[in-house]
Design a protein around this motif. Sequence first.
Motif, PDB file in Angstrom:
ATOM      1  N   ASP A  75      10.906  55.527  51.394  1.00  0.00           N
ATOM      2  CA  ASP A  75       9.897  56.082  50.486  1.00  0.00           C
ATOM      3  C   ASP A  75       9.728  55.255  49.219  1.00  0.00           C
ATOM      4  OD1 ASP A  75       9.406  58.207  52.171  1.00  0.00           O
ATOM      5  OD2 ASP A  75      10.908  59.499  51.226  1.00  0.00           O
ATOM      6  N   GLY A  76      10.465  54.160  49.105  1.00  0.00           N
ATOM      7  CA  GLY A  76      10.407  53.337  47.897  1.00  0.00           C
ATOM      8  C   GLY A  76       9.013  52.870  47.525  1.00  0.00           C
ATOM      9  N   PRO A  77       8.260  52.283  48.477  1.00  0.00           N
ATOM     10  CA  PRO A  77       6.913  51.824  48.108  1.00  0.00           C
ATOM     11  C   PRO A  77       6.017  52.948  47.600  1.00  0.00           C
ATOM     12  CG  PRO A  77       7.546  50.913  50.230  1.00  0.00           C
ATOM     13  CD  PRO A  77       8.597  51.906  49.843  1.00  0.00           C
ATOM     14  N   ALA A  78       6.098  54.116  48.224  1.00  0.00           N
ATOM     15  CA  ALA A  78       5.250  55.238  47.806  1.00  0.00           C
ATOM     16  C   ALA A  78       5.603  55.686  46.393  1.00  0.00           C
ATOM     17  CB  ALA A  78       5.389  56.396  48.782  1.00  0.00           C
ATOM     18  N   VAL A  79       6.885  55.698  46.059  1.00  0.00           N
ATOM     19  CA  VAL A  79       7.300  56.099  44.713  1.00  0.00           C
ATOM     20  C   VAL A  79       6.772  55.119  43.672  1.00  0.00           C
ATOM     21  CG1 VAL A  79       9.310  56.423  43.213  1.00  0.00           C
ATOM     22  CG2 VAL A  79       9.326  57.342  45.533  1.00  0.00           C
ATOM     23  N   PHE A  80       6.939  53.820  43.935  1.00  0.00           N
ATOM     24  CA  PHE A  80       6.442  52.813  43.002  1.00  0.00           C
ATOM     25  C   PHE A  80       4.928  52.895  42.852  1.00  0.00           C
ATOM     26  CE2 PHE A  80      10.396  50.415  44.210  1.00  0.00           C
ATOM     27  CZ  PHE A  80      11.010  50.561  42.981  1.00  0.00           C
ATOM     28  N   VAL A  81       4.228  53.052  43.963  1.00  0.00           N
ATOM     29  CA  VAL A  81       2.765  53.096  43.927  1.00  0.00           C
ATOM     30  C   VAL A  81       2.280  54.338  43.186  1.00  0.00           C
ATOM     31  CG1 VAL A  81       0.715  53.395  45.376  1.00  0.00           C
ATOM     32  CG2 VAL A  81       2.375  51.621  45.916  1.00  0.00           C
ATOM     33  N   MET A  82       2.905  55.487  43.435  1.00  0.00           N
ATOM     34  CA  MET A  82       2.493  56.705  42.732  1.00  0.00           C
ATOM     35  C   MET A  82       2.712  56.575  41.232  1.00  0.00           C
ATOM     36  SD  MET A  82       3.493  59.933  45.174  1.00  0.00           S
ATOM     37  CE  MET A  82       5.231  59.640  45.073  1.00  0.00           C
ATOM     38  N   THR A  83       3.803  55.935  40.838  1.00  0.00           N
ATOM     39  CA  THR A  83       4.083  55.755  39.419  1.00  0.00           C
ATOM     40  C   THR A  83       3.048  54.831  38.776  1.00  0.00           C
ATOM     41  OG1 THR A  83       6.434  56.072  39.831  1.00  0.00           O
ATOM     42  CG2 THR A  83       5.829  55.019  37.751  1.00  0.00           C
ATOM     43  N   PHE A 116     -12.287  59.944  39.187  1.00  0.00           N
ATOM     44  CA  PHE A 116     -10.862  59.655  39.271  1.00  0.00           C
ATOM     45  C   PHE A 116     -10.199  60.067  40.586  1.00  0.00           C
ATOM     46  CE2 PHE A 116     -11.753  59.648  34.718  1.00  0.00           C
ATOM     47  CZ  PHE A 116     -11.436  58.330  34.489  1.00  0.00           C
ATOM     48  N   LEU A 117     -10.778  60.968  41.354  1.00  0.00           N
ATOM     49  CA  LEU A 117     -10.216  61.238  42.684  1.00  0.00           C
ATOM     50  C   LEU A 117     -10.388  60.029  43.610  1.00  0.00           C
ATOM     51  CD1 LEU A 117     -11.073  64.998  43.309  1.00  0.00           C
ATOM     52  CD2 LEU A 117      -8.840  63.966  42.894  1.00  0.00           C
ATOM     53  N   PRO A 118     -11.594  59.454  43.712  1.00  0.00           N
ATOM     54  CA  PRO A 118     -11.705  58.239  44.528  1.00  0.00           C
ATOM     55  C   PRO A 118     -10.900  57.068  43.960  1.00  0.00           C
ATOM     56  CG  PRO A 118     -13.873  59.162  44.120  1.00  0.00           C
ATOM     57  CD  PRO A 118     -12.906  59.917  43.271  1.00  0.00           C
ATOM     58  N   LEU A 119     -10.835  56.948  42.634  1.00  0.00           N
ATOM     59  CA  LEU A 119     -10.048  55.875  42.028  1.00  0.00           C
ATOM     60  C   LEU A 119      -8.572  56.006  42.401  1.00  0.00           C
ATOM     61  CD1 LEU A 119      -9.932  53.412  40.157  1.00  0.00           C
ATOM     62  CD2 LEU A 119      -9.535  55.002  38.259  1.00  0.00           C
ATOM     63  N   THR A 120      -8.061  57.222  42.419  1.00  0.00           N
ATOM     64  CA  THR A 120      -6.670  57.452  42.807  1.00  0.00           C
ATOM     65  C   THR A 120      -6.431  57.002  44.239  1.00  0.00           C
ATOM     66  OG1 THR A 120      -6.546  59.346  41.307  1.00  0.00           O
ATOM     67  CG2 THR A 120      -4.880  59.214  43.033  1.00  0.00           C
ATOM     68  N   ILE A 121      -7.326  57.359  45.134  1.00  0.00           N
ATOM     69  CA  ILE A 121      -7.186  56.975  46.547  1.00  0.00           C
ATOM     70  C   ILE A 121      -7.271  55.456  46.701  1.00  0.00           C
ATOM     71  CG2 ILE A 121      -8.271  57.133  48.819  1.00  0.00           C
ATOM     72  CD1 ILE A 121      -9.099  60.017  47.970  1.00  0.00           C
ATOM     73  N   ILE A 122      -8.199  54.830  46.013  1.00  0.00           N
ATOM     74  CA  ILE A 122      -8.374  53.381  46.118  1.00  0.00           C
ATOM     75  C   ILE A 122      -7.155  52.638  45.575  1.00  0.00           C
ATOM     76  CG2 ILE A 122      -9.712  51.432  45.205  1.00  0.00           C
ATOM     77  CD1 ILE A 122     -12.179  53.319  45.395  1.00  0.00           C
ATOM     78  N   GLY A 167      -4.699  50.610  47.962  1.00  0.00           N
ATOM     79  CA  GLY A 167      -4.690  49.178  47.703  1.00  0.00           C
ATOM     80  C   GLY A 167      -3.318  48.622  47.372  1.00  0.00           C
ATOM     81  N   LEU A 168      -2.466  49.433  46.778  1.00  0.00           N
ATOM     82  CA  LEU A 168      -1.143  48.960  46.378  1.00  0.00           C
ATOM     83  C   LEU A 168      -0.048  49.242  47.401  1.00  0.00           C
ATOM     84  CD1 LEU A 168      -1.057  49.948  42.589  1.00  0.00           C
ATOM     85  CD2 LEU A 168      -1.347  47.679  43.570  1.00  0.00           C
ATOM     86  N   LEU A 169      -0.264  50.183  48.316  1.00  0.00           N
ATOM     87  CA  LEU A 169       0.813  50.613  49.203  1.00  0.00           C
ATOM     88  C   LEU A 169       1.255  49.523  50.173  1.00  0.00           C
ATOM     89  CD1 LEU A 169       2.680  52.901  49.769  1.00  0.00           C
ATOM     90  CD2 LEU A 169       1.016  53.850  51.338  1.00  0.00           C
ATOM     91  N   ARG A 170       0.328  48.838  50.787  1.00  0.00           N
ATOM     92  CA  ARG A 170       0.692  47.796  51.755  1.00  0.00           C
ATOM     93  C   ARG A 170       1.434  46.627  51.093  1.00  0.00           C
ATOM     94  NH1 ARG A 170      -2.492  45.693  56.934  1.00  0.00           N
ATOM     95  NH2 ARG A 170      -1.541  43.650  57.097  1.00  0.00           N
ATOM     96  N   PRO A 171       0.929  46.068  49.970  1.00  0.00           N
ATOM     97  CA  PRO A 171       1.700  45.003  49.325  1.00  0.00           C
ATOM     98  C   PRO A 171       3.072  45.464  48.833  1.00  0.00           C
ATOM     99  CG  PRO A 171      -0.530  45.048  48.460  1.00  0.00           C
ATOM    100  CD  PRO A 171      -0.380  46.246  49.336  1.00  0.00           C
ATOM    101  N   ALA A 172       3.172  46.694  48.353  1.00  0.00           N
ATOM    102  CA  ALA A 172       4.462  47.194  47.883  1.00  0.00           C
ATOM    103  C   ALA A 172       5.444  47.322  49.043  1.00  0.00           C
ATOM    104  CB  ALA A 172       4.289  48.546  47.186  1.00  0.00           C
TER     105      ALA A 172
END
Length: 126
Positions: A53-61, A89-95, A99-104
């Motif tokens: 779950d590390g990438p998801a935590v970093f991306v959410m932060t 901001f809902l679409p911005l959150t999803i984008i 966008g960051l989850l795969r590289p993380a």
Amino acid sequence: MAADEHSTVNPYVAGLLGRCPRCGKGHLFRGFLTLAPSCEVCGLDLAFADSGDGPAVFVMTIAGFIVVGAALYVEVAYSPPYWVHGLIFLPLTIIVCAGLLRPAKSLLIALQYFNKAEEGHRADEG
């Protein structure tokens, strides 16, 4: 490939580009977030890769700081109705998150490979 050729791969570049952590050429992913079973170039078995779950935590932060900061700025500067915040901001959150989850994820897997990370063991176990 010779072993010395693998040492020239930068883990950060390979990770952020979603490349094999050993050769830097093969693709790490088969789908959006599904890991390939092995590298198609050097044959590295990617079964060791478990980013958890590390990438998801970093991306959410990171996404939280970006989106909340932008929402606060828009609220203070323009005072729009709440539906405008939702519309922006809902679409911005999803984008940002997508966008960051795969590289993380690929960066954490590359760093796991380069640091030879493995499951911890207790000292009293043989």
